[in-house]
Write a protein that holds these residues in place. Structure first.
Motif, mmCIF file in Angstrom:
data_model
loop_
_atom_site.group_PDB
_atom_site.id
_atom_site.type_symbol
_atom_site.label_atom_id
_atom_site.label_comp_id
_atom_site.label_asym_id
_atom_site.label_seq_id
_atom_site.Cartn_x
_atom_site.Cartn_y
_atom_site.Cartn_z
ATOM 1 N N VAL A 168 0.841 -1.209 0.000
ATOM 2 C CA VAL A 168 0.000 0.000 0.000
ATOM 3 C C VAL A 168 0.873 1.255 0.000
ATOM 4 O O VAL A 168 0.606 2.207 -0.737
ATOM 5 C CB VAL A 168 -0.983 -0.013 1.193
ATOM 6 N N THR A 169 1.932 1.258 0.787
ATOM 7 C CA THR A 169 2.855 2.400 0.808
ATOM 8 C C THR A 169 3.502 2.586 -0.560
ATOM 9 O O THR A 169 3.602 3.698 -1.068
ATOM 10 C CB THR A 169 3.940 2.199 1.887
ATOM 11 N N TRP A 170 3.917 1.495 -1.176
ATOM 12 C CA TRP A 170 4.532 1.552 -2.506
ATOM 13 C C TRP A 170 3.534 2.083 -3.531
ATOM 14 O O TRP A 170 3.867 2.936 -4.347
ATOM 15 C CB TRP A 170 5.040 0.158 -2.878
ATOM 16 N N LEU A 171 2.286 1.599 -3.494
ATOM 17 C CA LEU A 171 1.265 2.066 -4.431
ATOM 18 C C LEU A 171 0.966 3.557 -4.259
ATOM 19 O O LEU A 171 0.659 4.249 -5.228
ATOM 20 C CB LEU A 171 -0.022 1.249 -4.275
ATOM 21 N N PRO A 191 6.945 7.364 -16.188
ATOM 22 C CA PRO A 191 7.807 6.448 -15.427
ATOM 23 C C PRO A 191 6.949 5.569 -14.508
ATOM 24 O O PRO A 191 6.572 5.984 -13.422
ATOM 25 C CB PRO A 191 8.739 7.367 -14.649
ATOM 26 N N VAL A 192 6.638 4.363 -14.983
ATOM 27 C CA VAL A 192 5.735 3.481 -14.244
ATOM 28 C C VAL A 192 6.431 2.693 -13.142
ATOM 29 O O VAL A 192 5.764 2.090 -12.312
ATOM 30 C CB VAL A 192 4.987 2.507 -15.191
ATOM 31 N N GLY A 193 7.750 2.684 -13.124
ATOM 32 C CA GLY A 193 8.474 1.995 -12.064
ATOM 33 C C GLY A 193 8.633 2.894 -10.848
ATOM 34 O O GLY A 193 8.754 4.113 -10.974
ATOM 35 N N ARG A 194 8.587 2.302 -9.676
ATOM 36 C CA ARG A 194 8.844 3.028 -8.430
ATOM 37 C C ARG A 194 9.769 2.173 -7.587
ATOM 38 O O ARG A 194 9.534 0.969 -7.409
ATOM 39 C CB ARG A 194 7.558 3.299 -7.639
ATOM 40 N N ASP A 195 10.824 2.796 -7.075
ATOM 41 C CA ASP A 195 11.745 2.083 -6.205
ATOM 42 C C ASP A 195 10.997 1.663 -4.944
ATOM 43 O O ASP A 195 10.263 2.458 -4.356
ATOM 44 C CB ASP A 195 12.935 2.980 -5.856
ATOM 45 N N LEU A 196 11.195 0.440 -4.542
ATOM 46 C CA LEU A 196 10.474 -0.099 -3.391
ATOM 47 C C LEU A 196 10.853 0.607 -2.094
ATOM 48 O O LEU A 196 10.006 0.841 -1.242
ATOM 49 C CB LEU A 196 10.744 -1.606 -3.272
ATOM 50 N N ALA A 197 12.104 0.974 -1.940
ATOM 51 C CA ALA A 197 12.563 1.588 -0.691
ATOM 52 C C ALA A 197 12.318 3.093 -0.649
ATOM 53 O O ALA A 197 11.941 3.636 0.390
ATOM 54 C CB ALA A 197 14.051 1.308 -0.489
ATOM 55 N N GLY A 249 10.609 5.051 -3.354
ATOM 56 C CA GLY A 249 9.481 5.562 -4.128
ATOM 57 C C GLY A 249 9.888 6.388 -5.336
ATOM 58 O O GLY A 249 9.046 6.954 -6.012
ATOM 59 N N VAL A 250 11.182 6.458 -5.633
ATOM 60 C CA VAL A 250 11.682 7.236 -6.763
ATOM 61 C C VAL A 250 11.115 6.658 -8.059
ATOM 62 O O VAL A 250 11.089 5.450 -8.259
ATOM 63 C CB VAL A 250 13.228 7.218 -6.779
ATOM 64 N N ALA A 251 10.663 7.546 -8.956
ATOM 65 C CA ALA A 251 10.063 7.140 -10.227
ATOM 66 C C ALA A 251 11.136 6.860 -11.279
ATOM 67 O O ALA A 251 12.166 7.540 -11.317
ATOM 68 C CB ALA A 251 9.137 8.240 -10.725
ATOM 69 N N PHE A 252 10.882 5.871 -12.133
ATOM 70 C CA PHE A 252 11.797 5.568 -13.232
ATOM 71 C C PHE A 252 11.050 4.831 -14.334
ATOM 72 O O PHE A 252 10.018 4.211 -14.096
ATOM 73 C CB PHE A 252 12.991 4.728 -12.761
ATOM 74 N N HIS A 253 11.560 4.952 -15.549
ATOM 75 C CA HIS A 253 11.080 4.127 -16.656
ATOM 76 C C HIS A 253 11.804 2.793 -16.536
ATOM 77 O O HIS A 253 13.032 2.782 -16.418
ATOM 78 C CB HIS A 253 11.419 4.761 -18.009
#
Length: 158
Positions: free
Chosen positions: A63-66, A131-137, A139-143
């Motif tokens: 939930v935090t990641w989303l 950028p649909v990717g998010r770092d799990l730790a 939350g940084v956005a990335f492609h």
């Protein structure tokens, strides 16, 4: 499985006007890509918890990641600094991880759109994704294609 145990069986991520049943995919490329990222995040959270059942930390972490997606159409990729990049045609079975062309769009907040680059089949169409990717730790956005290759989890591990 005990009475207090919880296990996430399916993730179906879609737009606010979509009503998806479990295991169904969105009609929008951007949400199909996020759904794929969510399964990867769930796999990593389960490995970190290293338990046979879902711990409350797995659900809380997911939930935090989303929640990091609240800036989906405004966040810039941490690596290329672009908001949208062109990906190969996105089918309902996945999204263009093997893109051969790159670009940006001017409408930063626009949802993913499809353009036809000229004569050819629909397989040559480009889709512009944020950028649909998010770092799990963090939350940084990335492609996802801006990162080096990363192993995909086995479906049996999910």
């Amino acid at each position: 499985v005990g009475a207090g145990d919880l296990r996430i069986e399916a993730l179906s991520i879609g737009g606010v006007t979509e009503h998806l049943a479990p295991y169904h995919r969105s009609s929008a490329a951007v949400f199909r890509a996020i759904n794929q990222e969510a399964y990867s995040a769930l796999h990593l959270l389960r490995r970190q918890a290293s338990g046979s059942t879902e711990s409350p930390q797995v659900l809380s972490g997911l939930v935090t990641w989303l929640a990091n997606y609240r800036s989906l159409f405004s966040a810039r990729c941490h690596i290329c600094r672009k908001i949208l990049i062109a990906e190969n045609s996105v089918s309902s079975s996945g999204w263009g991880a093997d893109a051969t062309s790159s670009g940006t769009a001017t409408a930063a907040g626009a949802p993913a759109s499809t353009l036809s680059p000229g004569a050819g089949s629909s397989d040559n169409r480009l889709t512009y994704l944020p950028p649909v990717g998010r770092d799990l730790a963090t939350g940084v956005a990335f492609h996802p294609r801006c990162l080096p290759a990363r192993p995909l989890p086995c479906l049996s591990d999910l």
